[in-house]
Motif scaffolding. Structure first.
Motif, PDB file in Angstrom:
ATOM      1  N   LYS A 142       0.731  -1.087   0.181  1.00  0.00           N
ATOM      2  CA  LYS A 142      -0.061  -0.066  -0.164  1.00  0.00           C
ATOM      3  C   LYS A 142       0.799   1.119   0.085  1.00  0.00           C
ATOM      4  CE  LYS A 142      -4.311  -1.577   1.903  1.00  0.00           C
ATOM      5  NZ  LYS A 142      -5.503  -1.266   2.972  1.00  0.00           N
ATOM      6  N   ARG A 172      -4.482   3.397  -1.728  1.00  0.00           N
ATOM      7  CA  ARG A 172      -5.443   3.633  -0.711  1.00  0.00           C
ATOM      8  C   ARG A 172      -5.748   4.905  -0.197  1.00  0.00           C
ATOM      9  NH1 ARG A 172      -3.988   5.977   3.922  1.00  0.00           N
ATOM     10  NH2 ARG A 172      -4.885   4.412   5.273  1.00  0.00           N
ATOM     11  N   ASP A 206      -7.959   0.709  -3.492  1.00  0.00           N
ATOM     12  CA  ASP A 206      -8.638   0.418  -2.288  1.00  0.00           C
ATOM     13  C   ASP A 206      -9.686   1.614  -2.122  1.00  0.00           C
ATOM     14  OD1 ASP A 206      -9.641  -0.143   0.273  1.00  0.00           O
ATOM     15  OD2 ASP A 206      -7.561  -0.215   1.265  1.00  0.00           O
ATOM     16  N   LEU A 233      -9.471  -3.695  -4.325  1.00  0.00           N
ATOM     17  CA  LEU A 233      -9.510  -4.422  -2.701  1.00  0.00           C
ATOM     18  C   LEU A 233     -10.519  -3.750  -2.074  1.00  0.00           C
ATOM     19  CD1 LEU A 233      -7.853  -6.011  -0.842  1.00  0.00           C
ATOM     20  CD2 LEU A 233      -6.435  -4.116  -0.136  1.00  0.00           C
TER      21      LEU A 233
END
Length: 365
Positions: A142, A172, A206, A233
């Motif tokens: 990430k 993310r 994400d 995700l």
């Protein structure tokens, strides 16, 4: 980001799992946290029935404040093993140190990822990379919590140098002090630049952590697909309202299916490998311009507050010394960012003129 930074070539191979060829878009779904064995198995069963092949669940949860639910720990790893046995799904979880890596591998976890807080710490990433030597598993990294592309690239390089070739990045979003509709601002230009720097690196999004709210998942997911990301995700819980962590950003398996069924997949340019397109860059300019307009609005609101103060205290609008300080400071700082003096002078003259006009209206009401 470093201007005109050189491209980086990592030693990568296509990510796949036994019997599952990961074609775009990858879908990895499951609860933020593994809470109970029943919750894990029920959520996984519903996701499997909806057609999803990869299950995610947080076993160890780094939390901002002490006292928050930090995951069930190794107690939950056998639950993921049952998910594999009873649904046939592959399973993945986040690791934050070497012991997590050893325990996850021992439990037969198929995919590991490094979280945003861990990516921000090169020592922690190196510890994980060392623990991964000799392992042949997909590892996802990430972005760090702060918008530091070099730190993100450094973490990917550390893991790759440990021999991990099945490597991908997870976008993310990034923490920001400013108020925004997002929990973590996407700053799409950063993963776009990552893709430019490392063209052979898969990137998945994400949307749960970017949005922080379940109603934003579709919008963010579609945008990621429009930018040619490789997958998603997403946090999915059997009953999000009762989730022990991040309840507001999770959706039920049924809701997730409705979201993913709506997503439109657009093909990359015919006859060429996927790459950043002119339209994608223009969309990024549009987003950045929106941010510029919001900042200018806030600046003018502060100028008006200053105008009220000046009126109440009988102070003149024009403060020559302050104006000179601003111009000299902004030109000096802008020059370090590669912006021309002519551009900065014209820009801040116009900003100053608008500020004076607004204060003049207040002063003479």
């Amino acid at each position: 980001m470093t201007k005109n930074a050189k491209m980086i070539q990592l030693d990568l191979e296509k990510i796949s799992l036994p019997g599952l060829d990961l074609e775009r878009p990858w879908m990895i779904a499951g609860p933020c946290s593994a809470e109970t064995e029943e919750q894990v198995l029920e959520t996984a069963t519903q996701l499997s029935e909806a057609g999803y092949k990869i299950f995610r669940a947080g076993i160890w949860k780094p939390r901002t404040r002490p006292g928050a639910f930090e995951g069930v720990g190794t107690l939950g790893l056998p639950w993921l093993k049952r998910v594999k046995e009873e649904t046939g799904m592959f399973v993945g979880t986040e690791v934050a140190n070497a012991n997590h890596v050893f325990e996850a591998i021992k439990a037969g976890i198929d995919i590991l990822w490094i979280g945003a807080r861990t990516t921000a710490n090169p020592f922690a990433v190196q510890e994980i990379a060392d623990a991964l030597k000799g392992v042949d598993l997909p590892v996802l990294v990430k972005n760090p919590v702060n918008p530091d592309l070099e730190l993100w690239i450094g973490a990917l390089e550390r893991v790759n140098q440990a021999g991990i070739k099945k490597l991908a990045a997870i976008h993310r979003g990034f923490s920001t002090y400013d108020k925004s509709k997002y929990r973590n601002h996407p700053q799409w230009q950063i993963p776009i630049e990552l893709k430019r720097r490392i063209p052979n690196l898969p990137i998945i999004c994400d949307p749960s952590h970017i949005g922080g709210k379940s109603e934003l998942i579709y919008e963010i997911s579609q945008e990621a697909m429009d930018l040619n990301f490789d997958g998603l995700l997403v946090e999915s819980h059997r009953c999000p309202a009762k989730a022990w962590s991040d309840a507001s950003q999770q959706v039920t398996p049924t809701e997730l299916k409705e979201i993913t069924d709506k997503i439109v997949l657009r093909a990359p340019q015919i006859g060429q490998k996927p790459r950043v397109t002119l339209d994608q860059l223009r969309r990024e300019i549009d987003k950045l311009d929106d941010s510029v307009l919001e900042v200018l609005q806030k600046r003018m609101e502060i100028s008006e507050a200053i105008g009220i103060y000046k009126k109440e205290n009988n102070i003149t609008i024009l403060q020559t010394r302050r104006y000179d300080e601003i111009m000299n400071d902004r030109k000096e700082r802008g020059a370090k960012l590669g912006l021309s003096e002519e551009f900065l002078t014209a820009l801040f003259e116009d900003i100053h003129q608008e500020s004076v006009a607004r204060q003049n209206k207040i002063m003479n009401k």
